[in-house]
Design an enzyme around this catalytic site. Sequence first.
Site, mmCIF file in Angstrom:
data_model
loop_
_atom_site.group_PDB
_atom_site.id
_atom_site.type_symbol
_atom_site.label_atom_id
_atom_site.label_comp_id
_atom_site.label_asym_id
_atom_site.label_seq_id
_atom_site.Cartn_x
_atom_site.Cartn_y
_atom_site.Cartn_z
ATOM 1 N N CYS A 135 0.835 -1.208 0.000
ATOM 2 C CA CYS A 135 0.000 0.000 0.000
ATOM 3 C C CYS A 135 0.866 1.252 0.000
ATOM 4 C CB CYS A 135 -0.929 -0.008 1.207
ATOM 5 S SG CYS A 135 -1.924 1.496 1.343
ATOM 6 N N CYS A 138 -0.494 4.083 2.230
ATOM 7 C CA CYS A 138 -0.277 3.884 3.675
ATOM 8 C C CYS A 138 1.186 4.108 4.052
ATOM 9 C CB CYS A 138 -0.649 2.459 4.094
ATOM 10 S SG CYS A 138 -2.129 1.802 3.346
ATOM 11 N N ASP A 139 2.103 3.617 3.236
ATOM 12 C CA ASP A 139 3.500 3.503 3.686
ATOM 13 C C ASP A 139 4.497 4.357 2.905
ATOM 14 O OD1 ASP A 139 2.689 1.630 5.560
ATOM 15 O OD2 ASP A 139 2.887 -0.044 4.147
#
Length: 313
Positions: A135, A138-139
């Site tokens: 992701c 997200c990261d």
Amino acid sequence: MEQIYDLIVLGAGPAGLAAGLYGARAGLSTLILEKGAPGGQAAQTDRVENYPGAMLEDETGDTLTARMLAQAEAFGAQKGTDEIRSLELAGEDKSLTGATGTYRARTVILATGASPRKLGCPGEETFTGQGLSYCATCDGAFFRGLEVFVVGGGDSAVEEALFLTRFARKVTIIHRRDQLRAVKSLQDKAFANEKMDFIWDSVVESLAGQDVLQTICLRNVKTGELREITADAADGMMGLFVFVGLDPNSGFLEGTLPLEKGYIKTDENMHTAIPGVFAAGDIRVKNLRQIITAAADGAIAAMEAERYLAERG
Ligand code: NAP
């Protein structure tokens, strides 16, 4: 007495949220059940460029799907959190049992979508969260100034690689063929981006490192040659983002419905083989998996559920 809903929607991605909106708006008592955070895969997408009208300032997949949920709830859809593990779908009353309860409804829409496919190579589990991610939204920010690699050649890989150029020093796509599968507009952007590089005809063989990801071993699929890419000593680690397609979230349906490679077969009106049970979105056998097609499936499925209930009185 235990409530019997008119409609239970399984999954709160764009398909499930559209089904919830249309079901509730049609006056059906509607429960949307989701095992995790709402929004599905769309919520993990930064830029949504191809959902008509979605381009509000600062719009992301997360904010778009949050608005979809709020809209469904405004019409009376309820949202519950549970992971359904067994289903009895054959009778007039359908029963769904999850980790925390049993839920009953006269119609069910299955909209559980699909999840990122794993590479299946040694080291994948060890380095998940230690350099390897599925992701970018997200990261991505963890990799500010570092070198990042992206596996895959489809829309997800190229779109997310472009997103990662905001943070990473350099982003290299590793693809198993010598041309991308992604739509041309994304390819054009990727080839024009100075931070992007490409390694063709290669797959990830294994991953290694001391606590964090430091070495990616690649195999050239044409020559068989192995090649190691090692993180800069000054960086101490590298990023690897995997976007090699999707696997349907249908394990819990095994033996309940006919599946094709794990996807649910429906007719064009989202009917499955079981009366009163419909499927919508990425979980369905279909050609185009997009937010707009998922939402359209959800709307059709909910209207068909309403029709089914009306016919039965
Ligand atoms: P995808 O289109 O199935 O592409 C998967 C990519 O990974 C392909 O390039 C494939 O290579 C490669 N691949 C598969 N297995 C591999 C393995 N074991 N090792 C290395 N490479 C592997 O998947 P996706 O990009 O996740 O997209 C899924 C669906 O969502 C698609 O329908 C896509 O159009 C849609 N989507 C749309 C958007 C958008 O419209 N903005 C954004 C994201 C996703 P080959 O090319 O050789 O098969």
